[in-house]
Scaffold this active site. Sequence first.
Site, short mmCIF file in Angstrom:
data_model
loop_
_atom_site.label_atom_id
_atom_site.label_comp_id
_atom_site.label_asym_id
_atom_site.label_seq_id
_atom_site.Cartn_x
_atom_site.Cartn_y
_atom_site.Cartn_z
N CYS A 113 0.84 -1.20 0.00
CA CYS A 113 0.00 0.00 0.00
C CYS A 113 0.87 1.25 0.00
O CYS A 113 0.63 2.20 -0.76
CB CYS A 113 -0.92 -0.01 1.21
SG CYS A 113 -2.06 1.40 1.27
N CYS A 210 -6.52 -3.78 6.97
CA CYS A 210 -7.63 -2.82 6.88
C CYS A 210 -8.75 -3.29 5.97
O CYS A 210 -9.90 -2.93 6.18
CB CYS A 210 -7.10 -1.47 6.43
SG CYS A 210 -6.50 -1.41 4.73
#
Length: 389
Positions: A113, A210
Site C-alpha cells: 500500500c 484494513c
Amino acid sequence: MRNSLDIAKPPSATRVVVAMSGGVDSSVVAGLMAEQGYDVVGVTLQLYDHGAAIHRKGACCAGQDIHDARRVAERLGIPHYVLDYEERFKAAVIDRFAQSYADGETPIPCIDCNRHVKFTDLLATARDLGADALATGHYVASRALPSGRRGLYQPVDADRDQSYFLFATTADQLDLLRFPLGGMTKPETREHARRFGLAIADKADSQDICFVPTGRYTSIVEKLKPEAAEAGEIVHVDGRVLGRHDGVMRFTVGQRRGIGIAAAEPLYVVGLDAARRQVIVGPREALATHRIGLRDFNWLGDALPAEGETLACHARVRSTRPPRPALLRMVDGAPEIELLDGEDGVAPGQACVLYDGPAGAARVLGGGFIRRRQDLRPAAAHTTLQATI
C-alpha cells in the site's frame, strides 16, 4: 533560511499535502502544519468498499475514518479532498496479497500500500496540486544527507517505529516526503490532538489488515485465489506424511499452534510448497536460517558493496523483531543477506530491512522481500530447506 520542513521557503509559501486517514496521527500532522502557517491541503484515500467496515474497530481508510478526516479538516479550517483509489488499491494490494498466499508466502499488504498507492499515486497527486511536500503520520524520520538527498531513520518512539514498513520508499520519493511525528512519542501526539480540540484525540489505532472487515483474511484469499484453499498433505522434513490440511494459505513459516496433527515432539511449519500443496513441518532446529536472498530490492544507503565484498549492517526479518547483526553481499547483482546469529521462522514474502545500527534512530539502508525457497522437497536436508536464495 529553511522552514521546519527543511524547505527554502517561508511556511506561507509552502504547500503541504497531508495524507489524512482519519486517525490521530495524520490528523495531528495536519494540525501542526496548519498551526505553523503552511498552505495545507488534506487528502484522504478511499481504498476499498467501506460498507462492511464503517463501524468496525481498527478499520482504516473507509467509512467512519473518511468522515472523521473530513471533520478534522473542518475543525482546522483546511481544504479536504477524498480520492477514490479503490480500483488501484485492489490491483496493487488486495490482488497481490491473495496471490502471495496462493504462492505459499506470508505477505505484508501495508508495504505494498505504501509503495504502490500512497508513495506513488498519492505523491503524483500531491505534485499535481503544486505541493512542496507530502506529509504523513508515520513514525519515522527523514533527514538531509551530505549528498543533498534525504535519508530515512527510525523515530524517537521505538514502540511506534514504522520504518520496517517503509523500506521500499525510494530516494526520489523521500525528497518530497516529510514525517513530522518522527521526533514525538504517541502520548505527545495525542496531547496535541487534545490541544487542537480534535474529537478523535482518543481514537483507537488502526490494526490488523484494513481491507478484511471480519478479520479473517482467508475468506478474501479463497475468493480471489481458490486454489490456495485446496487440500494437501502435511509432510515431515524426513519425508513422512503426517496428515492433511485445508489449504496452504492457512499456514505460515514458524507456526507452532493450529497445525492440526498430533506428534510426540513439538512441530513447526518450516516450509510451504504451494505447487505440491504441501505443508512441511519439522523440529524447531529446522527453522534456523542463516542466509536469505531478496527480491524487489530497494537501496537507500550510500555505495553498495562490490561483488565479492561485504557490508556490515543490521537486518530485521519481522516487524516485531529488533535488527540483528548481518552482512550484505551482492552475488551476480542480487542481494544476499547473511544473518550472523541466525533467525528462526524466516518466512518468504516477509520483508528483510537493513539498518546501519542495532536500534535507536538507526538509518534505513534499504531492504527487500524474502524470496521463496527454491527446494522444498521433504526429503531434503534442513540446510537445504532453509536456504532461501
